[in-house]
Design a protein around this motif. Structure first.
Motif, mmCIF file in Angstrom:
data_model
loop_
_atom_site.group_PDB
_atom_site.id
_atom_site.type_symbol
_atom_site.label_atom_id
_atom_site.label_comp_id
_atom_site.label_asym_id
_atom_site.label_seq_id
_atom_site.Cartn_x
_atom_site.Cartn_y
_atom_site.Cartn_z
ATOM 1 N N LEU A 261 -46.250 12.501 20.826
ATOM 2 C CA LEU A 261 -45.007 11.892 21.289
ATOM 3 C C LEU A 261 -44.033 11.740 20.128
ATOM 4 O O LEU A 261 -44.427 11.738 18.959
ATOM 5 N N ASP A 262 -42.772 11.572 20.493
ATOM 6 C CA ASP A 262 -41.724 11.316 19.509
ATOM 7 C C ASP A 262 -41.506 9.794 19.446
ATOM 8 O O ASP A 262 -41.110 9.191 20.443
ATOM 9 N N PRO A 263 -41.765 9.188 18.277
ATOM 10 C CA PRO A 263 -41.618 7.720 18.214
ATOM 11 C C PRO A 263 -40.205 7.258 18.569
ATOM 12 O O PRO A 263 -40.031 6.171 19.108
ATOM 13 N N LYS A 264 -39.214 8.104 18.272
ATOM 14 C CA LYS A 264 -37.843 7.707 18.587
ATOM 15 C C LYS A 264 -37.594 7.663 20.090
ATOM 16 O O LYS A 264 -36.640 7.057 20.554
ATOM 17 N N LYS A 265 -38.436 8.370 20.826
ATOM 18 C CA LYS A 265 -38.302 8.307 22.288
ATOM 19 C C LYS A 265 -39.279 7.271 22.864
ATOM 20 O O LYS A 265 -38.930 6.501 23.752
ATOM 21 N N PHE A 266 -40.519 7.282 22.349
ATOM 22 C CA PHE A 266 -41.545 6.427 22.942
ATOM 23 C C PHE A 266 -41.271 4.930 22.724
ATOM 24 O O PHE A 266 -41.390 4.128 23.650
ATOM 25 N N LEU A 267 -40.921 4.557 21.507
ATOM 26 C CA LEU A 267 -40.777 3.120 21.214
ATOM 27 C C LEU A 267 -39.671 2.457 22.047
ATOM 28 O O LEU A 267 -39.902 1.411 22.655
ATOM 29 N N ASN A 330 -47.249 -3.507 41.969
ATOM 30 C CA ASN A 330 -46.057 -2.775 42.427
ATOM 31 C C ASN A 330 -45.494 -1.835 41.359
ATOM 32 O O ASN A 330 -44.291 -1.655 41.276
ATOM 33 N N LEU A 331 -46.346 -1.278 40.540
ATOM 34 C CA LEU A 331 -45.834 -0.379 39.509
ATOM 35 C C LEU A 331 -45.534 0.984 40.121
ATOM 36 O O LEU A 331 -46.268 1.471 40.977
ATOM 37 N N ASN A 332 -44.461 1.589 39.677
ATOM 38 C CA ASN A 332 -44.036 2.881 40.208
ATOM 39 C C ASN A 332 -44.667 3.991 39.369
ATOM 40 O O ASN A 332 -44.200 4.329 38.285
ATOM 41 N N HIS A 333 -45.737 4.552 39.910
ATOM 42 C CA HIS A 333 -46.523 5.516 39.146
ATOM 43 C C HIS A 333 -45.735 6.773 38.803
ATOM 44 O O HIS A 333 -45.712 7.223 37.659
ATOM 45 N N GLU A 334 -45.051 7.266 39.787
ATOM 46 C CA GLU A 334 -44.305 8.517 39.597
ATOM 47 C C GLU A 334 -43.245 8.351 38.489
ATOM 48 O O GLU A 334 -43.112 9.171 37.592
ATOM 49 N N LYS A 335 -42.546 7.224 38.540
ATOM 50 C CA LYS A 335 -41.483 6.988 37.571
ATOM 51 C C LYS A 335 -42.043 6.793 36.160
ATOM 52 O O LYS A 335 -41.519 7.332 35.177
ATOM 53 N N LEU A 336 -43.143 6.039 36.077
ATOM 54 C CA LEU A 336 -43.752 5.823 34.758
ATOM 55 C C LEU A 336 -44.235 7.144 34.175
ATOM 56 O O LEU A 336 -44.053 7.425 32.988
ATOM 57 N N GLU A 337 -44.867 7.953 35.028
ATOM 58 C CA GLU A 337 -45.411 9.221 34.550
ATOM 59 C C GLU A 337 -44.286 10.137 34.060
ATOM 60 O O GLU A 337 -44.386 10.756 33.000
ATOM 61 N N ARG A 338 -43.226 10.181 34.839
ATOM 62 C CA ARG A 338 -42.097 11.056 34.503
ATOM 63 C C ARG A 338 -41.429 10.604 33.198
ATOM 64 O O ARG A 338 -41.186 11.400 32.289
ATOM 65 N N SER A 339 -41.174 9.309 33.094
ATOM 66 C CA SER A 339 -40.464 8.841 31.900
ATOM 67 C C SER A 339 -41.365 8.892 30.665
ATOM 68 O O SER A 339 -40.904 9.125 29.556
ATOM 69 N N PHE A 340 -42.681 8.685 30.882
ATOM 70 C CA PHE A 340 -43.631 8.822 29.770
ATOM 71 C C PHE A 340 -43.640 10.272 29.271
ATOM 72 O O PHE A 340 -43.607 10.532 28.063
ATOM 73 N N ALA A 341 -43.650 11.210 30.212
ATOM 74 C CA ALA A 341 -43.673 12.637 29.846
ATOM 75 C C ALA A 341 -42.435 13.011 29.027
ATOM 76 O O ALA A 341 -42.488 13.870 28.141
ATOM 77 N N ALA A 342 -41.339 12.312 29.291
ATOM 78 C CA ALA A 342 -40.093 12.604 28.577
ATOM 79 C C ALA A 342 -40.117 12.135 27.125
ATOM 80 O O ALA A 342 -39.207 12.415 26.361
ATOM 81 N N CYS A 343 -41.168 11.406 26.754
ATOM 82 C CA CYS A 343 -41.294 10.953 25.363
ATOM 83 C C CYS A 343 -41.985 11.989 24.475
ATOM 84 O O CYS A 343 -42.205 11.749 23.284
ATOM 85 N N ALA A 344 -42.344 13.122 25.061
ATOM 86 C CA ALA A 344 -43.052 14.158 24.296
ATOM 87 C C ALA A 344 -42.207 14.628 23.118
ATOM 88 O O ALA A 344 -40.983 14.677 23.212
ATOM 89 N N ALA A 345 -42.918 14.945 22.018
ATOM 90 C CA ALA A 345 -42.192 15.380 20.820
ATOM 91 C C ALA A 345 -41.725 16.816 21.007
ATOM 92 O O ALA A 345 -42.389 17.601 21.665
#
Lengths: 345, 325
Positions: A261-267, A330-345
């Motif tokens: 992951l890219d720390p500038k995106k993940f953090l 009530n966590l939104n799995h799809e949204k978390l997964e998508r936004s987490f994936a966007a933190c890739a380096a």
């Protein structure tokens, strides 16, 4: 902060009335381990605890602002822990016994949010005791039972001798649906090896993954659940064969995996997630691989409280990957997964 | 400026109270020991665990409460008498009032002793976190979650509630009785002007305020909770409202942990997290170092009647007397 080593470890015991907290407490206190404990019991606590240092306290919730659950702490613990800490050498660790209906989040948050408590004491682990015979009933009645399971680092499924194998399996499946990552032990009369419940370091970033090695390897059955329920009457897509028997639960687990992951995106992302979804996140833990960083980065959180730090170098044989687990409502799995994936380096 | 005596304690001893009882230097530790210095050091054990201590209004007695459920009164000779006893309870708070009245609290209950008898029992809905007598009349302020309650001890329980959301962890009156001020969990003080219950917010602290002290005529309120002593002006009719506080004894990263105003002049002794003690003039901020550093944070300080001697104690078994004349 260089205060970690000298801080007094605190173990929190949760569980419904009759689940076996007092029995466990007496076992901890009477076993020959050479350690001295200070015990904080609630004012309605059962008597019959034999210890030199027992402090009664009434569970008093402080809402810090706006009534937000993320900002609640336990005022009684702030007072008692501070008073206890003035007399050093009397005890090696603290055990907090909560009432059956206690919400574990304010208890845990106290050890992170109050500066004085945090300077002197360190939350070691939250233990949940579950009465195998009555758990499914209590789960139907109150959200507290579910919260206590979801929050726990160690779960003792107690009084297993009072139920048959089928019922035990049902109870365990329900517990696992709420919290797949806690260590779970079957016990009778709270007879567990104390090494499995004390000194766990479950909130210590240095050890956060050491105590639950399979923490993220669990294949998450909650994936296909819809986490947007608002009410208790959801239609369910539960485990085959147990349908209609396993209780509906509103709490689920989301496991995420990724590469570097890219720390500038993940953090900024994880901060935003905990700020916005904090009220619904009970616990989170993760090991993150940042691109070009030789060290593992570990995170853990409770509601909006988030801690992260470099832990140790990745091993040569270790597969570098990023893994993150949320337990919450009530966590939104799809949204978390998508936004987490966007933190890739 | 010279330290004329140091007490000799175990390094884990936490000095809860340091000061003068009828002008004799005394130090009370969290373990329940009372150290008296007159020529030599004498140690008396008064509690199995001491939780709170307050000087009587005439300064002739030290009032203490303990983990042993006892409420004690200690005289200058070091002899103690038990005023009340509640086995199994922690006596969390104690306060001294006019006419030798004593109030103490445990959990949600406070009791008031007048003429050696329990004259009143006050029960609140929330835990009592602060306790103080008004300077005149038997009126008690009790801090609790979401505000401060003012109870008259002798008039059938009439009560005034000063509401302010949040956790109030301590309370005290101004020397003229015009103001009530609370310390809060959220790094702030909150005050009320009693004649019209007007609010006064005193905030901006980086840490909790645990120590406060009024200058002799109540002109200034010195406080801990920051890397300097924050001193609020109370001389105008609106108290500190609309005025900036003074920041005295600013020491970079060192936190102020204890403050004690001189009994005669507008000078404050400021104790720090590293054990340092400064003597600072409130008007111009001029500083004199009384103690350079020690093992632990300063927890308590108190002046003798003349204001020539200052007693101090720390979290790490240190205590002593400084001659400032």
């Amino acid at each position: 902060m260089n205060q970690t080593s000298s801080r007094i470890p605190v173990t929190v015991l949760t569980g419904y009335l009759g689940a076996g907290k007092t029995t466990l407490l007496n076992r901890i206190l009477s076993e020959d381990h050479g350690k001295k404990y200070a015990v904080i019991v609630n004012e309605f606590g059962e008597i019959g605890i034999d210890n030199d240092l027992i402090v009664k306290s009434d569970e008093e919730i402080y809402e810090m602002n706006n009534g937000c659950i993320c900002c609640t702490v336990r005022g009684d613990l702030i007072r008692v822990v501070q008073k206890l800490m003035r007399r050093q050498g009397r005890f090696d660790a603290i055990i907090v016994e909560t009432t059956g209906l206690a919400d574990p989040a304010p208890v845990a948050q106290t050890f992170f949010m109050d500066e004085d408590v945090r300077a002197k004491a360190q939350l070691d682990a939250v233990i949940a005791l579950v009465d195998a015979k009555h758990f499914l009933l209590s789960l139907g009645d109150s959200p507290e039972a579910e919260d206590q399971i979801a929050f726990a680092d160690v779960i003792l499924l107690n009084k297993t001798d009072l139920v048959d194998a089928t019922e035990l399996a049902k109870v365990e499946a329900t517990i696992r649906r709420i919290n797949p990552r806690a260590e779970l032990h079957h016990t009778n009369r709270s007879d567990v090896d104390l090494a499995k419940i004390l000194d766990r370091g479950a909130f210590d970033l240095e050890r956060v993954m050491v105590t639950d090695p399979q923490f993220l390897d669990h294949h998450d059955e909650a994936h296909d659940h819809d986490h947007d329920h608002d009410h208790d009457h959801h239609d369910h897509h539960g485990h085959a064969g147990l349908d209609g028997n396993v209780h509906d639960t509103t709490i689920g687990t989301i496991s995420l995996r990724g590469g570097d992951l890219d720390p500038k995106k993940f953090l900024p992302w994880i901060e935003k997630v905990t700020q916005i979804d904090g009220p619904d996140i009970l616990r989170l833990k993760g090991i993150i691989s940042f691109k070009d960083d030789p060290d593992r980065f570990v995170v853990q959180g409770i509601h909006m409280i988030l801690e992260g730090d470099s832990q140790r170098e990745w091993g040569e044989d270790e597969k570098r990957e990023s893994r993150l687990v949320f337990i919450g409502r009530n966590l939104n799995h799809e949204k978390l997964e998508r936004s987490f994936a966007a933190c890739a380096a | 400026m010279v330290t004329i005596a140091n007490i000799d304690l175990d390094e884990h001893a936490f000095v809860e109270w340091a000061g003068f009882v009828d002008d004799v230097p005394m130090f009370a530790t969290a373990d329940g020991d009372l150290i008296r210095i007159e020529g030599e050091q004498t140690v008396f054990n008064i509690h199995d665990g001491l939780l709170c201590a307050a000087l009587s209004e005439d300064r002739r007695y030290l009032l203490t409460g303990g983990e042993d459920g006892k409420v004690c009164r200690v005289d200058a000779a070091g002899s103690s008498s038990v005023l009340a006893e509640q086995p199994g309870d922690w006596i969390d708070l104690i306060a001294a009032g006019p006419r030798e009245a004593v109030a103490f609290a445990c959990g949600r209950e406070a009791r008031v002793i007048v003429d050696s008898e329990i004259a009143a029992k006050i029960t609140l809905e929330r835990t009592i976190e602060g306790l103080a007598f008004a300077p005149k009349g038997l009126r008690l302020a009790l801090a609790r979650y979401d505000g401060v309650e003012l109870h008259w001890v002798n008039s059938g329980g009439s009560m005034q509630f000063l509401e302010w959301k949040g956790a109030h962890t301590g309370v005290f009156f101004s020397p003229d009785g015009k103001y009530v001020v609370s310390t809060m969990q959220e790094n702030a003080l909150h005050g009320w002007r009693l004649k019209d219950a007007r609010h006064m917010r005193m905030q901006g602290y980086p840490s909790k305020v645990k120590s406060t002290s009024w200058s002799p005529k109540g002109k200034w309120l010195a406080t801990s909770g920051a890397p300097a002593s924050i001193v609020w002006p109370f001389s105008g009719k609106d108290g500190p409202m609309g005025k900036a506080p003074k920041e005295l004894g600013s020491m970079g990263k060192l936190q102020v942990t204890c403050v004690s105003c001189h009994p005669g002049v507008d000078v404050v002794a400021i104790g720090y997290s590293n054990g340092m003690i400064l003597f600072v003039k409130i008007d111009d901020g001029q500083e004199v170092a009384l103690r350079s550093e020690g093992r632990g944070p300063i927890t308590s300080m108190g002046w003798n009647k003349s204001g020539h001697l200052l007693a101090f104690g720390s979290e790490q078994g240190e205590g002593g007397i400084i001659d400032v004349s």
